[in-house]
Design a protein around this motif. Structure first.
Motif, PDB file in Angstrom:
ATOM      1  N   LYS A 188       0.828  -1.194   0.000  1.00 53.57           N
ATOM      2  CA  LYS A 188       0.000   0.000   0.000  1.00 53.57           C
ATOM      3  C   LYS A 188       0.871   1.255   0.000  1.00 53.57           C
ATOM      4  CE  LYS A 188      -3.525  -0.001   2.772  1.00 53.57           C
ATOM      5  NZ  LYS A 188      -4.340  -0.079   4.007  1.00 53.57           N
ATOM      6  N   ASN A 189       0.298   2.325  -0.574  1.00 56.68           N
ATOM      7  CA  ASN A 189       0.955   3.638  -0.576  1.00 56.68           C
ATOM      8  C   ASN A 189       2.397   3.546  -1.087  1.00 56.68           C
ATOM      9  OD1 ASN A 189      -1.353   4.882   0.514  1.00 56.68           O
ATOM     10  ND2 ASN A 189      -0.744   4.270   2.585  1.00 56.68           N
ATOM     11  N   VAL A 190       2.551   2.982  -2.264  1.00 55.14           N
ATOM     12  CA  VAL A 190       3.875   2.835  -2.867  1.00 55.14           C
ATOM     13  C   VAL A 190       4.334   4.179  -3.415  1.00 55.14           C
ATOM     14  CG1 VAL A 190       5.248   1.632  -4.598  1.00 55.14           C
ATOM     15  CG2 VAL A 190       3.369   0.439  -3.445  1.00 55.14           C
ATOM     16  N   ARG A 191       5.494   4.626  -2.973  1.00 53.00           N
ATOM     17  CA  ARG A 191       6.059   5.889  -3.428  1.00 53.00           C
ATOM     18  C   ARG A 191       7.448   5.630  -4.011  1.00 53.00           C
ATOM     19  NH1 ARG A 191       1.563   6.878  -2.695  1.00 53.00           N
ATOM     20  NH2 ARG A 191       0.567   8.590  -1.555  1.00 53.00           N
ATOM     21  N   ILE A 192       7.703   6.222  -5.180  1.00 54.90           N
ATOM     22  CA  ILE A 192       8.978   6.008  -5.882  1.00 54.90           C
ATOM     23  C   ILE A 192       9.653   7.351  -6.092  1.00 54.90           C
ATOM     24  CG2 ILE A 192      10.093   5.043  -7.918  1.00 54.90           C
ATOM     25  CD1 ILE A 192       7.506   3.399  -8.364  1.00 54.90           C
ATOM     26  N   THR A 193      10.882   7.471  -5.638  1.00 52.09           N
ATOM     27  CA  THR A 193      11.681   8.665  -5.908  1.00 52.09           C
ATOM     28  C   THR A 193      12.918   8.245  -6.699  1.00 52.09           C
ATOM     29  OG1 THR A 193      12.815   8.431  -3.767  1.00 52.09           O
ATOM     30  CG2 THR A 193      10.895   9.872  -3.851  1.00 52.09           C
ATOM     31  N   VAL A 194      13.284   9.065  -7.679  1.00 55.04           N
ATOM     32  CA  VAL A 194      14.391   8.729  -8.574  1.00 55.04           C
ATOM     33  C   VAL A 194      15.367   9.896  -8.600  1.00 55.04           C
ATOM     34  CG1 VAL A 194      15.056   8.123 -10.925  1.00 55.04           C
ATOM     35  CG2 VAL A 194      12.908   7.269  -9.982  1.00 55.04           C
ATOM     36  N   ASP A 195      16.646   9.583  -8.494  1.00 57.60           N
ATOM     37  CA  ASP A 195      17.707  10.583  -8.525  1.00 57.60           C
ATOM     38  C   ASP A 195      18.744  10.186  -9.577  1.00 57.60           C
ATOM     39  OD1 ASP A 195      19.259  12.794  -7.793  1.00 57.60           O
ATOM     40  OD2 ASP A 195      20.452  11.556  -6.416  1.00 57.60           O
ATOM     41  N   PRO A 196      18.993  11.038 -10.588  1.00 56.89           N
ATOM     42  CA  PRO A 196      18.272  12.275 -10.911  1.00 56.89           C
ATOM     43  C   PRO A 196      16.891  11.963 -11.471  1.00 56.89           C
ATOM     44  CG  PRO A 196      19.808  11.741 -12.649  1.00 56.89           C
ATOM     45  CD  PRO A 196      20.060  10.743 -11.571  1.00 56.89           C
ATOM     46  N   PRO A 197      15.996  12.949 -11.562  1.00 58.12           N
ATOM     47  CA  PRO A 197      14.670  12.696 -12.128  1.00 58.12           C
ATOM     48  C   PRO A 197      14.771  12.123 -13.535  1.00 58.12           C
ATOM     49  CG  PRO A 197      14.732  14.837 -11.054  1.00 58.12           C
ATOM     50  CD  PRO A 197      16.143  14.342 -11.089  1.00 58.12           C
ATOM     51  N   PHE A 198      13.821  11.263 -13.881  1.00 57.52           N
ATOM     52  CA  PHE A 198      13.828  10.632 -15.194  1.00 57.52           C
ATOM     53  C   PHE A 198      13.818  11.684 -16.307  1.00 57.52           C
ATOM     54  CE2 PHE A 198      11.800   6.456 -13.662  1.00 57.52           C
ATOM     55  CZ  PHE A 198      13.032   5.848 -13.626  1.00 57.52           C
ATOM     56  N   SER A 199      14.575  11.412 -17.355  1.00 59.40           N
ATOM     57  CA  SER A 199      14.530  12.206 -18.579  1.00 59.40           C
ATOM     58  C   SER A 199      14.621  11.244 -19.751  1.00 59.40           C
ATOM     59  CB  SER A 199      15.679  13.213 -18.622  1.00 59.40           C
ATOM     60  OG  SER A 199      16.933  12.560 -18.510  1.00 59.40           O
ATOM     61  N   LEU A 251      13.454   0.357   0.027  1.00 61.12           N
ATOM     62  CA  LEU A 251      14.309  -0.434  -0.852  1.00 61.12           C
ATOM     63  C   LEU A 251      14.953   0.489  -1.877  1.00 61.12           C
ATOM     64  CD1 LEU A 251      11.930  -3.474  -1.489  1.00 61.12           C
ATOM     65  CD2 LEU A 251      13.761  -3.280   0.214  1.00 61.12           C
ATOM     66  N   THR A 252      16.240   0.336  -2.081  1.00 56.22           N
ATOM     67  CA  THR A 252      16.988   1.177  -3.018  1.00 56.22           C
ATOM     68  C   THR A 252      17.513   0.317  -4.168  1.00 56.22           C
ATOM     69  OG1 THR A 252      17.648   2.696  -1.249  1.00 56.22           O
ATOM     70  CG2 THR A 252      18.914   2.765  -3.293  1.00 56.22           C
ATOM     71  N   TYR A 253      17.325   0.802  -5.384  1.00 56.47           N
ATOM     72  CA  TYR A 253      17.755   0.077  -6.581  1.00 56.47           C
ATOM     73  C   TYR A 253      18.612   0.996  -7.450  1.00 56.47           C
ATOM     74  CZ  TYR A 253      13.940  -3.050  -5.272  1.00 56.47           C
ATOM     75  OH  TYR A 253      13.096  -3.899  -4.588  1.00 56.47           O
ATOM     76  N   ILE A 254      19.658   0.427  -8.025  1.00 53.97           N
ATOM     77  CA  ILE A 254      20.477   1.129  -9.011  1.00 53.97           C
ATOM     78  C   ILE A 254      20.007   0.689 -10.393  1.00 53.97           C
ATOM     79  CG2 ILE A 254      22.788   1.583  -9.864  1.00 53.97           C
ATOM     80  CD1 ILE A 254      22.242   2.651  -7.056  1.00 53.97           C
ATOM     81  N   LEU A 255      19.408   1.625 -11.121  1.00 58.59           N
ATOM     82  CA  LEU A 255      18.908   1.336 -12.466  1.00 58.59           C
ATOM     83  C   LEU A 255      19.960   1.793 -13.467  1.00 58.59           C
ATOM     84  CD1 LEU A 255      15.239   2.604 -12.009  1.00 58.59           C
ATOM     85  CD2 LEU A 255      16.224   0.382 -11.415  1.00 58.59           C
ATOM     86  N   ASP A 256      20.667   0.841 -14.044  1.00 53.92           N
ATOM     87  CA  ASP A 256      21.827   1.145 -14.885  1.00 53.92           C
ATOM     88  C   ASP A 256      21.563   0.681 -16.311  1.00 53.92           C
ATOM     89  OD1 ASP A 256      24.260   1.731 -15.922  1.00 53.92           O
ATOM     90  OD2 ASP A 256      25.436   0.566 -14.483  1.00 53.92           O
TER      91      ASP A 256
END
Length: 230
Positions: free
Chosen positions: A92-103, A168-173
Motif C-alpha cells: 500500500k501507498n507505494v512511493r517512488i523517488t528517482v535521482d536524478p529525475p527521469f529524462s 528499498l533502493t535500486y540502481i537502475l543502470d
C-alpha cells in the motif's frame, strides 16, 4: 632434599549412613542442576528456532516491491520502466523517488514519465504479482542524446496493515544494455508495419492491373471503330 608425596585416601568403609546420605544428596543436587541447565539450553534453542521460523514467515508474507528497466515486448529496442510486487501480500501507498529525475527522448511527445501520476502520486495499492509498465525510452535515440544512463530509485511502501516497510533502493543502470549483442526480434509493431506494406503493395498492383485492363479495352474499342465499313 626430601620430597614428600601426600595421597588423599578415603576410607569408605569407615563412612556412616549419614555420610552416605549426604553424598547421595549432593550427587542428586548436582544431577538436578545439570538437568535444569540442559532444560534451559533446550528451551532457549527451541525459542530461537520458533523466532527464526516466525521471522521467516513474516518476511515471506511481506510485500516486496521491485523497480527496474526491461525490454519492451512490442517496440524493438524500446525500454520499459517496470514496477512489480513480487511479495505474497498487498503493498500500500507505494512511493517512488528517482535521482536524478527521469529524462527521456520521448518527453517531447508531451508525456514525460517524471510527471506521470505513477511518479508524482504513487500507487495506492499494489496486489501480489501485479506489474505496472510504462514506456521509458528507445535505446538508439537515448544513447545518441547523451542522457543519464544510471538512476538511483528508492521505493517506500506499507504492508496490508499500514505498517511502513524498510525502504528499498535500486540502481537502475542502462549501461549494462549498451554494446550488447541482441538477436533480431520482431514484435507486433513489426508485424503491423509489414501488413501495411503488403496492403500498400496489393493496392498498387491492383491499380496497375485495373489501368492495364482499361487500356486494353480502350485499345480494342478503338480498333473496332476503325475497322472497314460494309
Amino acid at each position: 632434599m626430601t620430597h614428600e608425596l601426600t595421597v588423599l585416601a578415603v576410607d569408605f568403609g569407615a563412612w556412616t549412613p549419614d555420610d552416605w546420605s549426604a553424598l547421595a544428596g549432593g550427587a542428586s543436587a548436582v544431577l538436578t542442576l545439570f538437568t535444569v541447565v540442559i532444560a534451559i539450553a533446550a528451551a532457549a534453542y527451541a525459542k530461537q528456532q520458533v523466532d527464526l521460523a516466525r521471522q521467516l514467515r513474516e518476511e515471506q508474507a511481506q510485500p516486496f516491491v521491485v523497480v527496474d528497466f526491461a525490454d519492451n515486448p512490442v517496440m524493438r529496442k524500446g525500454i520499459d520502466f517496470v514496477v512489480e510486487n513480487m511479495g505474497q501480500t498487498l503493498a500500500k501507498n507505494v512511493r517512488i523517488t528517482v535521482d536524478p529525475p527521469f529524462s527521456s527522448t520521448l518527453d517531447s511527445a508531451g508525456f514525460p514519465l517524471k510527471d506521470a501520476p505513477l511518479m508524482t502520486q504513487g500507487i495506492p495499492s499494489l496486489p501480489p504479482g501485479k506489474k505496472i509498465t510504462a514506456l521509458f525510452d528507445t535505446a538508439p535515440q537515448r544513447y545518441a542524446a547523451g542522457l543519464p544512463m544510471k538512476y538511483t530509485a528508492t521505493v517506500r511502501f506499507e504492508d496490508s496493515h499500514g505498517n511502513p516497510q524498510e525502504p528499498l533502493t535500486y540502481i537502475l543502470d542502462l549501461t549494462v544494455r549498451h554494446s550488447l549483442l541482441y538477436p533480431t526480434e520482431y514484435g507486433l509493431s513489426d508485424a503491423a508495419e509489414a501488413l501495411r506494406d503488403i496492403s500498400k503493395t496489393f493496392k498498387e498492383a491492383h491499380g496497375d492491373l485495373k489501368n492495364e485492363v482499361n487500356r486494353r479495352r480502350q485499345a480494342e474499342s478503338a480498333d473496332g471503330d476503325s475497322g472497314p465499313a460494309e
